[in-house]
Design a protein around this motif. Structure first.
Motif, PDB file in Angstrom:
ATOM      1  N   ALA A  35       0.790  -1.126   0.041  1.00 21.59           N
ATOM      2  CA  ALA A  35      -0.060   0.148  -0.036  1.00 21.59           C
ATOM      3  C   ALA A  35       0.763   1.360   0.071  1.00 21.59           C
ATOM      4  CB  ALA A  35      -1.115  -0.168   1.145  1.00 21.59           C
ATOM      5  N   LYS A  36       0.379   2.511  -0.543  1.00 23.79           N
ATOM      6  CA  LYS A  36       1.195   3.518  -0.670  1.00 23.79           C
ATOM      7  C   LYS A  36       0.101   4.735  -0.312  1.00 23.79           C
ATOM      8  CE  LYS A  36       3.022   5.078  -4.412  1.00 23.79           C
ATOM      9  NZ  LYS A  36       3.813   5.163  -5.669  1.00 23.79           N
ATOM     10  N   VAL A  37       0.595   5.812   0.450  1.00 26.83           N
ATOM     11  CA  VAL A  37      -0.254   6.963   0.473  1.00 26.83           C
ATOM     12  C   VAL A  37       0.713   8.319   0.117  1.00 26.83           C
ATOM     13  CG1 VAL A  37      -0.041   7.424   2.850  1.00 26.83           C
ATOM     14  CG2 VAL A  37      -1.790   8.356   1.728  1.00 26.83           C
ATOM     15  N   VAL A  38       0.300   9.168  -0.551  1.00 24.56           N
ATOM     16  CA  VAL A  38       1.200  10.439  -0.860  1.00 24.56           C
ATOM     17  C   VAL A  38       0.426  11.449  -0.367  1.00 24.56           C
ATOM     18  CG1 VAL A  38       2.292  11.636  -2.593  1.00 24.56           C
ATOM     19  CG2 VAL A  38       2.312   9.305  -2.959  1.00 24.56           C
ATOM     20  N   LEU A  39       0.996  12.280   0.287  1.00 23.34           N
ATOM     21  CA  LEU A  39       0.256  13.701   1.018  1.00 23.34           C
ATOM     22  C   LEU A  39       0.966  15.011   0.641  1.00 23.34           C
ATOM     23  CD1 LEU A  39      -0.455  12.214   4.479  1.00 23.34           C
ATOM     24  CD2 LEU A  39      -2.115  12.121   2.797  1.00 23.34           C
ATOM     25  N   ASN A  40       0.094  15.676  -0.079  1.00 23.19           N
ATOM     26  CA  ASN A  40       0.733  16.828  -0.465  1.00 23.19           C
ATOM     27  C   ASN A  40      -0.041  18.105   0.177  1.00 23.19           C
ATOM     28  OD1 ASN A  40       2.656  16.364  -2.777  1.00 23.19           O
ATOM     29  ND2 ASN A  40       0.561  15.240  -3.342  1.00 23.19           N
ATOM     30  N   PHE A  41       0.738  19.017   1.016  1.00 24.55           N
ATOM     31  CA  PHE A  41       0.302  20.422   1.487  1.00 24.55           C
ATOM     32  C   PHE A  41       1.299  21.336   1.801  1.00 24.55           C
ATOM     33  CE2 PHE A  41       1.805  17.183   4.675  1.00 24.55           C
ATOM     34  CZ  PHE A  41       2.889  18.092   5.559  1.00 24.55           C
ATOM     35  N   GLU A  42       0.985  22.574   1.847  1.00 21.26           N
ATOM     36  CA  GLU A  42       1.579  23.642   2.036  1.00 21.26           C
ATOM     37  C   GLU A  42       1.709  23.838   3.820  1.00 21.26           C
ATOM     38  OE1 GLU A  42       2.752  26.334  -0.224  1.00 21.26           O
ATOM     39  OE2 GLU A  42       2.404  25.052  -1.792  1.00 21.26           O
ATOM     40  N   LEU A  43       2.985  23.759   4.218  1.00 24.16           N
ATOM     41  CA  LEU A  43       3.365  24.304   5.698  1.00 24.16           C
ATOM     42  C   LEU A  43       3.714  25.834   5.908  1.00 24.16           C
ATOM     43  CD1 LEU A  43       3.565  23.057   8.589  1.00 24.16           C
ATOM     44  CD2 LEU A  43       6.189  22.808   7.713  1.00 24.16           C
ATOM     45  N   PRO A  44       2.765  26.307   6.484  1.00 26.38           N
ATOM     46  CA  PRO A  44       3.051  27.795   6.832  1.00 26.38           C
ATOM     47  C   PRO A  44       3.691  27.975   8.012  1.00 26.38           C
ATOM     48  CG  PRO A  44       0.824  27.300   7.658  1.00 26.38           C
ATOM     49  CD  PRO A  44       1.381  25.897   6.998  1.00 26.38           C
ATOM     50  N   LEU A  45       4.968  28.785   7.871  1.00 22.43           N
ATOM     51  CA  LEU A  45       5.902  28.942   9.047  1.00 22.43           C
ATOM     52  C   LEU A  45       6.234  30.297   9.341  1.00 22.43           C
ATOM     53  CD1 LEU A  45       8.816  26.310   8.312  1.00 22.43           C
ATOM     54  CD2 LEU A  45       6.775  26.272  10.134  1.00 22.43           C
ATOM     55  N   ARG A  46       5.952  30.912  10.419  1.00 18.64           N
ATOM     56  CA  ARG A  46       6.652  32.260  10.769  1.00 18.64           C
ATOM     57  C   ARG A  46       8.028  32.491  10.547  1.00 18.64           C
ATOM     58  NH1 ARG A  46       3.374  36.459  10.506  1.00 18.64           N
ATOM     59  NH2 ARG A  46       3.978  37.496  12.472  1.00 18.64           N
ATOM     60  N   ARG A  47       8.433  33.252   9.651  1.00 17.86           N
ATOM     61  CA  ARG A  47       9.895  33.499   9.546  1.00 17.86           C
ATOM     62  C   ARG A  47      10.285  35.045   9.882  1.00 17.86           C
ATOM     63  NH1 ARG A  47      11.538  28.634   9.842  1.00 17.86           N
ATOM     64  NH2 ARG A  47      12.974  28.263   8.122  1.00 17.86           N
ATOM     65  N   ALA A  48      11.421  35.070  10.590  1.00 17.60           N
ATOM     66  CA  ALA A  48      11.874  36.496  11.212  1.00 17.60           C
ATOM     67  C   ALA A  48      12.713  36.907   9.968  1.00 17.60           C
ATOM     68  CB  ALA A  48      12.782  36.291  12.292  1.00 17.60           C
ATOM     69  N   SER A  49      12.705  38.460   9.997  1.00 19.19           N
ATOM     70  CA  SER A  49      13.456  39.076   8.937  1.00 19.19           C
ATOM     71  C   SER A  49      14.878  38.956   9.370  1.00 19.19           C
ATOM     72  CB  SER A  49      13.060  40.462   9.013  1.00 19.19           C
ATOM     73  OG  SER A  49      13.132  41.071  10.054  1.00 19.19           O
ATOM     74  N   LEU A  50      15.928  39.637   8.499  1.00 12.38           N
ATOM     75  CA  LEU A  50      17.253  39.378   8.776  1.00 12.38           C
ATOM     76  C   LEU A  50      17.683  40.335   9.952  1.00 12.38           C
ATOM     77  CD1 LEU A  50      18.381  39.014   4.999  1.00 12.38           C
ATOM     78  CD2 LEU A  50      18.394  37.302   6.915  1.00 12.38           C
ATOM     79  N   LEU A  51      17.165  41.448  10.050  1.00 13.18           N
ATOM     80  CA  LEU A  51      17.871  42.536  10.796  1.00 13.18           C
ATOM     81  C   LEU A  51      16.768  43.329  11.613  1.00 13.18           C
ATOM     82  CD1 LEU A  51      20.695  44.378   9.094  1.00 13.18           C
ATOM     83  CD2 LEU A  51      21.006  42.374  10.689  1.00 13.18           C
ATOM     84  N   SER A  52      15.572  43.634  10.985  1.00 11.69           N
ATOM     85  CA  SER A  52      14.555  44.621  11.507  1.00 11.69           C
ATOM     86  C   SER A  52      13.770  44.069  12.773  1.00 11.69           C
ATOM     87  CB  SER A  52      13.805  44.875  10.544  1.00 11.69           C
ATOM     88  OG  SER A  52      13.049  44.031  10.058  1.00 11.69           O
ATOM     89  N   GLY A  53      13.811  42.688  12.950  1.00 10.37           N
ATOM     90  CA  GLY A  53      13.017  41.943  13.965  1.00 10.37           C
ATOM     91  C   GLY A  53      11.647  41.730  13.420  1.00 10.37           C
TER      92      GLY A  53
END
Length: 306
Positions: free
Chosen positions: A103-121
């Motif tokens: 048996a096989k299952v394939v799951l496709n989705f988008e994972l939203p992540l909070r990402r910090a800026s490089l310097l400004s915070g």
């Protein structure tokens, strides 16, 4: 009494006998509750492909509704983990006794992540395409995790050519003149001073890893984090001027061809506890109408191929 409904899949003869590798359904809409290391459980809207093998040559087909209902139970009553995936595949095979051994299952989705800026915070959301593929055959389980990481790549050749043009412009402007700090400093801040800039392009690393046997959890964020840290120039979410300037600096200090990016990620993944891995680098050229592409695999016997 109502008459029983016909069951063609069970009673009718197959038009042509023979075994099939996979039979099932694709693009099933499937909201899931995802559990992954370093993240709180969160809902994701997935698309699922679900299959079993057809090992009985004379069978008309499989019981697709049984696959769908098992997926629905995962969606409504469970959290997505390696253990629930293993249980799902076991149910696929169990409900197709005498028909299937895989048996096989394939799951496709988008994972939203909070990402910090490089310097400004500042912070913002970035979505990462994720694919989880789980397969069981003769009771042997395999789980693969694939992510796409988008980054900026600046061409080393273009950078060298730009530097040469800047040197030529400096020679033309200051040859035979007495140099002083203020005039050179001012000249460097003009378009005549920085007469050329190297070209860069949005690039994508497709990374696929095979989880170790007995893995208890996914670590999707961890895989994304180490890849972005290695590449140095992931695309940004929230950006103020100081972040854009820092991004320009990082691009200038991390020039790379597609070969460089592939080698970086290959070395990185070799340091981690993955049974196997596959990397495809795509540099979507801004100079050429075609793309620059590189592949890398771990190179284990019977493993991923390119």
């Amino acid at each position: 009494m109502p008459t029983s409904m016909p069951d063609i899949a069970h009673n009718a003869d197959a038009l042509q006998t023979g075994t099939l590798d996979w039979v099932g359904m694709g693009d099933i809409e499937l909201p899931l509750q995802l559990a992954s290391k370093g993240l709180q459980e969160l809902p994701v809207n997935a698309k699922a492909d679900a299959f079993v093998s057809l090992n009985k040559p004379e069978a008309k087909g499989i019981h697709m509704s049984r696959l769908f209902l098992a997926l629905d139970t995962l969606s409504c009553e469970q959290t997505l983990t390696p253990a629930t995936l293993a249980s799902l595949l076991d149910q696929f095979v169990t409900t197709h006794k005498d028909l299937s051994n895989a048996a096989k299952v394939v799951l496709n989705f988008e994972l939203p992540l909070r990402r910090a800026s490089l310097l400004s915070g500042k912070q913002g959301w970035k979505s990462y395409p994720v694919t989880i593929t789980a397969t069981i055959k003769d009771q042997a389980l395999s789980i693969e995790l694939a992510v796409d990481v988008t980054y900026s790549s600046t061409c080393p050749c273009s950078a060298a050519l730009a530097r040469q043009l800047i040197q030529n412009a400096f020679e033309e402007n200051f040859s035979g003149k007495t140099l002083d700090h203020d005039s050179v400093h001012a000249w460097l801040g003009t378009t005549e001073g920085i007469v050329a800039t190297p070209h860069s392009q949005r690039s994508i690393a497709n990374i696929k890893v095979k989880l170790p046997q007995g893995a208890k959890e996914f670590d999707i964020k961890g895989l994304i984090d180490i890849a972005e840290q290695e590449l140095k120039t992931p695309v940004q979410a929230a950006v103020k001027r100081e972040d854009e300037q820092e991004f320009a600096r990082l691009n200038g200090q991390n020039l790379m061809f597609c070969e460089d990016a592939a080698r970086k990620l290959k070395a990185l993944l070799n340091q981690n506890n993955f049974d196997d891995f596959y990397v495809k680098i795509n540099h979507y050229e801004s100079l050429h109408a075609h793309d620059a592409v590189a592949y890398a695999v771990k190179g284990v016997e019977g493993g991923y191929q390119v």
